[in-house]
Design a protein around this motif. Structure first.
Motif, PDB file in Angstrom:
ATOM      1  N   UNK A  89       0.814  -1.203   0.000  1.00  0.00           N
ATOM      2  CA  UNK A  89       0.000   0.000   0.000  1.00  0.00           C
ATOM      3  C   UNK A  89       0.856   1.264   0.000  1.00  0.00           C
ATOM      4  N   UNK A  90       0.523   2.185  -0.877  1.00  0.00           N
ATOM      5  CA  UNK A  90       1.147   3.494  -0.870  1.00  0.00           C
ATOM      6  C   UNK A  90       0.681   4.247   0.372  1.00  0.00           C
ATOM      7  N   UNK A 100       3.047   0.360  -5.440  1.00  0.00           N
ATOM      8  CA  UNK A 100       4.466   0.002  -5.499  1.00  0.00           C
ATOM      9  C   UNK A 100       5.071   0.408  -6.832  1.00  0.00           C
ATOM     10  N   UNK A 101       4.318   0.242  -7.906  1.00  0.00           N
ATOM     11  CA  UNK A 101       4.848   0.697  -9.203  1.00  0.00           C
ATOM     12  C   UNK A 101       5.073   2.195  -9.199  1.00  0.00           C
ATOM     13  N   UNK A 102       4.167   2.942  -8.573  1.00  0.00           N
ATOM     14  CA  UNK A 102       4.349   4.396  -8.514  1.00  0.00           C
ATOM     15  C   UNK A 102       5.618   4.738  -7.725  1.00  0.00           C
ATOM     16  N   UNK A 149       8.560  -6.853  -3.133  1.00  0.00           N
ATOM     17  CA  UNK A 149       8.454  -8.127  -2.431  1.00  0.00           C
ATOM     18  C   UNK A 149       7.494  -9.095  -3.092  1.00  0.00           C
ATOM     19  N   UNK A 150       6.370  -8.596  -3.602  1.00  0.00           N
ATOM     20  CA  UNK A 150       5.318  -9.478  -4.110  1.00  0.00           C
ATOM     21  C   UNK A 150       5.512  -9.760  -5.598  1.00  0.00           C
ATOM     22  N   UNK A 151       5.020 -10.912  -6.077  1.00  0.00           N
ATOM     23  CA  UNK A 151       5.219 -11.270  -7.493  1.00  0.00           C
ATOM     24  C   UNK A 151       4.618 -10.255  -8.460  1.00  0.00           C
ATOM     25  N   UNK A 152       3.462  -9.702  -8.105  1.00  0.00           N
ATOM     26  CA  UNK A 152       2.813  -8.706  -8.952  1.00  0.00           C
ATOM     27  C   UNK A 152       2.711  -7.409  -8.168  1.00  0.00           C
ATOM     28  N   UNK A 153       3.605  -6.476  -8.380  1.00  0.00           N
ATOM     29  CA  UNK A 153       3.569  -5.224  -7.614  1.00  0.00           C
ATOM     30  C   UNK A 153       2.245  -4.489  -7.782  1.00  0.00           C
ATOM     31  N   UNK A 154       1.746  -3.925  -6.694  1.00  0.00           N
ATOM     32  CA  UNK A 154       0.517  -3.143  -6.721  1.00  0.00           C
ATOM     33  C   UNK A 154       0.752  -1.836  -7.468  1.00  0.00           C
TER      34      UNK A 154
END
Length: 330
Positions: A102-103, A157-159, A149-154
């Motif tokens: 979470x941002x 997280x990409x931001x 950390x996670x396989x598919x960044x939220x």
């Protein structure tokens, strides 16, 4: 001679000496400490503990630690200044943001196209930490840090990742990424950084040493990044013997120039509260700053890694990482 910023100010790169490239002095939640730390956090005792441990590793020949403690891990620069004033060890600090999914709300509503429509505030904040100093202390961050950390960044997280990349492009500051070995998130980091124009030679893929997959590790190294072989002592993620075998294999293939070493250790981590010392002794007795010097380096030498390769991993590669780019930025 080019310099790198430390807690005590700029230091000539030629004076970094043997460097541990991923160590924390503390890992804390500021709110946790302030609200629930009465029975296990004593500021004066903890500062004294840190000074003792850093002086001990300095006595073993380590001259610099690179500390990627950012927002989310309890960065407190005034406390670090107190500690740095009482040790000869160089401490290099970071800017960035450490979250897994979470941002933080403090950024969620501010930014391009958001409720408060402004340029990316993370780039503004991180750049100020690098060019002006952190929180009015005058201590400048020398590198950037975030987590994949996670396989598919939220989307959050990409931001963060793109803000880190854009800050690097603007300032030249190198990047260290917390990655997951099991999920091989270093690949995502390389892909995104290429899109953003990051100089991959200025990137450490943190916790690469949690993996023994030589295909994955050589793929990353061939992309130009440095492999963070940086969790020695955390055997629950990868036993020391396996970590050593992997480094030996990579060094034998000519990848000593692509690795840096560390423990990802600390003087205190608040995950365990008052049970900290007992939990550490039971679960990870070798998770401390001196394990590499005392145990890992002799094992690497015995397995055929040369002293020249060790010097490359512990001296030359850190210097290269922090050496300013063509635009003069570090």
């Amino acid at each position: 001679m080019a310099v790198v910023e430390t807690v005590r100010g700029p230091v000539d790169l030629g004076n970094l000496g043997q460097t541990l490239m991923h160590e924390h002095v503390y890992v804390l939640s500021t709110e946790h400490v302030q609200n629930y730390g009465n029975d296990w956090w004593d500021e004066e005792a903890m500062v004294a503990r840190a000074i003792d441990k850093l002086n001990a590793v300095y006595a073993k020949g380590i001259r610099t630690i690179v500390d990627p403690t950012v927002w989310g891990l309890g960065r407190d620069i005034p406390r670090m200044q107190r500690i740095a004033a009482q040790t000869e060890l160089n401490i290099i600090v970071a800017t960035g943001l450490y979250v897994y999914e979470e941002l933080p709300q403090q950024y969620a509503y501010r930014g391009p196209g958001l409720l408060i429509d402004i340029p990316e505030p993370m780039v503004t904040d991180f750049s100020r930490d690098i060019t002006e100093g952190i929180a009015g202390t005058g201590v400048k961050a020398a590198f950037l840090k975030f987590a994949l950390e996670t396989p598919e960044p939220s989307p959050g997280i990409e931001r963060i990742a793109r803000a880190i990349a854009r800050t690097h492009v603007e300032t030249g500051a190198p990047i260290t990424v917390h990655t997951s070995g099991p999920h091989q998130t270093g690949r995502y980091a390389v892909r995104l950084f290429r899109e953003e124009g990051v100089d991959l030679s200025k990137v450490v893929i943190g916790h690469a040493g949690d993996s023994n997959d030589l295909d994955y590790l050589t793929e990353l190294a061939d992309a130009g990044v440095l492999l963070g072989m940086d969790r020695f002592g955390l055997d629950l993620f990868n036993p020391t013997a396996e970590r050593i075998k992997t480094i030996v294999a990579l060094a034998s293939r000519g990848y000593a120039a692509s690795m840096v070493l560390a423990h990802d250790a600390n003087c205190f981590i608040d995950y365990f509260g008052a049970a900290h010392d007992a939990a550490r002794a039971a679960a990870a007795p070798n998770w401390h700053y001196e394990h590499i010097t005392d145990d890992v380096l002799p094992a690497l030498l015995a397995a055929g890694v040369t002293q020249e390769q060790i010097d490359e991993m512990m001296v030359a590669n850190p210097v290269r990482y922090f050496t300013p780019g063509k635009d003069g930025a570090s």
